[in-house]
Design a protein around this motif. Structure first.
Motif, short mmCIF file in Angstrom:
data_model
loop_
_atom_site.label_atom_id
_atom_site.label_comp_id
_atom_site.label_asym_id
_atom_site.label_seq_id
_atom_site.Cartn_x
_atom_site.Cartn_y
_atom_site.Cartn_z
N ALA A 78 1.78 1.98 -3.54
CA ALA A 78 0.70 1.86 -4.53
C ALA A 78 0.35 3.22 -5.12
CB ALA A 78 -0.54 1.25 -3.88
N ARG A 79 -0.02 3.22 -6.39
CA ARG A 79 -0.49 4.46 -7.03
C ARG A 79 -1.80 4.93 -6.43
NH1 ARG A 79 -0.87 4.16 -13.32
NH2 ARG A 79 -2.73 5.14 -12.55
N ARG A 80 -2.71 3.99 -6.16
CA ARG A 80 -4.01 4.32 -5.59
C ARG A 80 -4.42 3.23 -4.61
NH1 ARG A 80 -7.99 5.37 -10.55
NH2 ARG A 80 -7.11 3.37 -11.15
N VAL A 81 -5.06 3.64 -3.55
CA VAL A 81 -5.67 2.72 -2.59
C VAL A 81 -7.07 3.26 -2.32
CG1 VAL A 81 -5.56 1.74 -0.27
CG2 VAL A 81 -3.44 2.13 -1.55
N PHE A 82 -8.07 2.43 -2.48
CA PHE A 82 -9.45 2.84 -2.25
C PHE A 82 -9.91 2.36 -0.88
CE2 PHE A 82 -8.98 2.76 -6.80
CZ PHE A 82 -9.63 3.92 -7.20
N TRP A 83 -10.56 3.23 -0.14
CA TRP A 83 -11.11 2.90 1.17
C TRP A 83 -12.62 3.04 1.11
CZ3 TRP A 83 -8.38 2.06 5.89
CH2 TRP A 83 -7.00 2.08 5.76
N TYR A 136 0.83 -1.22 0.00
CA TYR A 136 0.00 0.00 0.00
C TYR A 136 0.86 1.26 0.00
CZ TYR A 136 -2.51 -3.96 1.77
OH TYR A 136 -2.98 -5.22 1.95
#
Length: 63
Positions: free
Chosen positions: A45-50, A42
């Motif tokens: 990472a380029r993007r992490v969605f929550w 994470y």
């Protein structure tokens, strides 16, 4: 004293991050976010969605 369990679940890796906190609110939530986001993959990472639920709106029975 009531305790709050906060958890984050990575659906792709079936990994759970969890912590017990003495209270709910933004500070304990941000501690969970930091716990997750400083861990690979994470952290890089380029993007992490929550997807977040409002845990403080769910009282115990009798509240």
């Amino acid at each position: 004293m009531p305790w709050a369990y906060q958890a984050a679940y990575d659906v792709h890796r079936a990994r759970v991050f969890g912590r017990c906190e003495a209270t709910t609110g933004i500070a304990p939530f941000m501690a969970l976010v930091e716990q997750v986001m400083t861990t690979e993959p994470y952290a890089s990472a380029r993007r992490v969605f929550w997807i977040v639920g409002n845990g403080s709106s769910h009282g115990e029975e009798g509240d």
